[in-house]
Design a protein around this motif. Sequence first.
Motif, PDB file in Angstrom:
ATOM      1  N   GLN A   8       0.840  -1.204   0.000  1.00  0.00           N
ATOM      2  CA  GLN A   8       0.000   0.000   0.000  1.00  0.00           C
ATOM      3  C   GLN A   8       0.879   1.259   0.000  1.00  0.00           C
ATOM      4  OE1 GLN A   8      -2.971   0.377  -0.781  1.00  0.00           O
ATOM      5  NE2 GLN A   8      -4.151   1.775   0.458  1.00  0.00           N
ATOM      6  N   THR A  10       2.851   1.918   2.746  1.00  0.00           N
ATOM      7  CA  THR A  10       3.730   1.673   3.878  1.00  0.00           C
ATOM      8  C   THR A  10       5.151   1.422   3.403  1.00  0.00           C
ATOM      9  OG1 THR A  10       1.861   0.631   5.025  1.00  0.00           O
ATOM     10  CG2 THR A  10       4.050   0.332   5.981  1.00  0.00           C
ATOM     11  N   PHE A  25       0.124   0.256   7.444  1.00  0.00           N
ATOM     12  CA  PHE A  25      -1.105  -0.492   7.135  1.00  0.00           C
ATOM     13  C   PHE A  25      -0.680  -1.858   6.615  1.00  0.00           C
ATOM     14  CE2 PHE A  25      -4.186  -1.699   3.710  1.00  0.00           C
ATOM     15  CZ  PHE A  25      -5.272  -1.986   4.507  1.00  0.00           C
ATOM     16  N   TYR A  28      -4.348  -5.498   7.833  1.00  0.00           N
ATOM     17  CA  TYR A  28      -5.557  -5.649   7.022  1.00  0.00           C
ATOM     18  C   TYR A  28      -5.268  -5.600   5.521  1.00  0.00           C
ATOM     19  CZ  TYR A  28      -7.545  -4.813  11.593  1.00  0.00           C
ATOM     20  OH  TYR A  28      -7.846  -4.909  12.932  1.00  0.00           O
ATOM     21  N   ASN A  29      -4.003  -5.659   5.153  1.00  0.00           N
ATOM     22  CA  ASN A  29      -3.628  -5.713   3.738  1.00  0.00           C
ATOM     23  C   ASN A  29      -3.334  -7.160   3.380  1.00  0.00           C
ATOM     24  OD1 ASN A  29      -2.624  -5.466   1.174  1.00  0.00           O
ATOM     25  ND2 ASN A  29      -0.951  -4.088   1.695  1.00  0.00           N
ATOM     26  N   HIS A  52      -6.812   8.108   7.442  1.00  0.00           N
ATOM     27  CA  HIS A  52      -7.599   6.971   6.946  1.00  0.00           C
ATOM     28  C   HIS A  52      -7.033   5.633   7.419  1.00  0.00           C
ATOM     29  CE1 HIS A  52      -9.397   9.511   3.440  1.00  0.00           C
ATOM     30  NE2 HIS A  52     -10.019   9.715   4.597  1.00  0.00           N
ATOM     31  N   ASP A  54      -6.407   2.850   6.040  1.00  0.00           N
ATOM     32  CA  ASP A  54      -5.372   2.171   5.263  1.00  0.00           C
ATOM     33  C   ASP A  54      -4.029   2.887   5.348  1.00  0.00           C
ATOM     34  OD1 ASP A  54      -6.617   4.218   3.729  1.00  0.00           O
ATOM     35  OD2 ASP A  54      -5.818   3.395   1.877  1.00  0.00           O
ATOM     36  N   HIS A  55      -3.907   3.787   6.332  1.00  0.00           N
ATOM     37  CA  HIS A  55      -2.639   4.476   6.596  1.00  0.00           C
ATOM     38  C   HIS A  55      -2.287   4.480   8.083  1.00  0.00           C
ATOM     39  CE1 HIS A  55      -2.211   6.127   2.464  1.00  0.00           C
ATOM     40  NE2 HIS A  55      -3.506   5.861   2.484  1.00  0.00           N
ATOM     41  N   ALA A  57      -3.850   1.904  10.372  1.00  0.00           N
ATOM     42  CA  ALA A  57      -4.412   0.715  11.015  1.00  0.00           C
ATOM     43  C   ALA A  57      -3.481   0.099  12.056  1.00  0.00           C
ATOM     44  CB  ALA A  57      -4.777  -0.329   9.963  1.00  0.00           C
ATOM     45  N   HIS A 190       0.308   3.112  -3.113  1.00  0.00           N
ATOM     46  CA  HIS A 190      -1.165   3.155  -3.082  1.00  0.00           C
ATOM     47  C   HIS A 190      -1.791   2.543  -4.337  1.00  0.00           C
ATOM     48  CE1 HIS A 190      -5.198   4.628  -2.066  1.00  0.00           C
ATOM     49  NE2 HIS A 190      -4.723   4.822  -0.843  1.00  0.00           N
ATOM     50  N   SER A 193      -3.930  -2.858  -3.548  1.00  0.00           N
ATOM     51  CA  SER A 193      -4.405  -3.388  -2.272  1.00  0.00           C
ATOM     52  C   SER A 193      -5.898  -3.677  -2.258  1.00  0.00           C
ATOM     53  CB  SER A 193      -4.073  -2.405  -1.140  1.00  0.00           C
ATOM     54  OG  SER A 193      -2.715  -2.059  -1.162  1.00  0.00           O
ATOM     55  N   PHE A 194      -6.659  -2.956  -3.077  1.00  0.00           N
ATOM     56  CA  PHE A 194      -8.102  -3.148  -3.199  1.00  0.00           C
ATOM     57  C   PHE A 194      -8.444  -3.264  -4.679  1.00  0.00           C
ATOM     58  CE2 PHE A 194      -7.252  -0.004   0.234  1.00  0.00           C
ATOM     59  CZ  PHE A 194      -7.488  -0.822   1.322  1.00  0.00           C
TER      60      PHE A 194
END
Length: 226
Positions: A8, A10, A25, A28-29, A52, A54-55, A57, A190, A193-194
């Motif tokens: 992500q 990180t 993050f 949860y990745n 957020h 995803d930054h 967690a 970024h 990841s999704f």
Amino acid sequence: MKVTYLGQSTIELEAAGKKLLFDPFITYNDLAKGIVDVASLKPDYILVSHGHGDHVADLVQVQKQSGAKVICIAEIAGWLGKQDIDNVHGMNIGGGFNFEFGRVKMVNAVHSSALPDGSNGGNPAGFLISSEGKKIYFAGDTALTYDMKLLEDENLDWAFLPIGDNYTMGADDAIKAAAFINCKNIIGIHYDSFPVIKIDKEEVKEKFIKAGLNLKLPAIGESLDL
């Protein structure tokens, strides 16, 4: 100076004998599972671009297990105080400060920001890092913005730019951003990841090559010398 990509946005940057962790993050990745061990991370500093999930967690866990100083916008600093974390250096857009490893300047990003519990995350931000005679730009989550032109004369060595689209700028705008900041060495963040930020890596690489740019997309866990 060495960077290790942890998925992500990180990254772990080793500079002047210190470890800087950006936007943790991992838990949860799904892409980082089995590759990155959150419990093993012991940075000296944690830099947070915005609030957020995803930054941030893994922010609280990593800070408490490492004792790292967190560098972040003032509102996130206040939120961390409520998590019993007081080793925090709050900043705001346009401000700079000298740390053990070098200088950090907080720069503008165009995005949104709120903490996972709904608390005010302040303004999103990017970071300009000056250390070991080099300058590194970590854009965080951002759209393409003309404010990036303010970095044009900084003689950046490397820039971390989001390329996943949908929530941030995509590859085409990241290429424009590289021109704005006058930096040819880019590390993509970024993306993948999704489902909505999954990219065609070969297509993106080709676009950057045609633009005369050196794009790196390291695998999760891979390190690069900067």
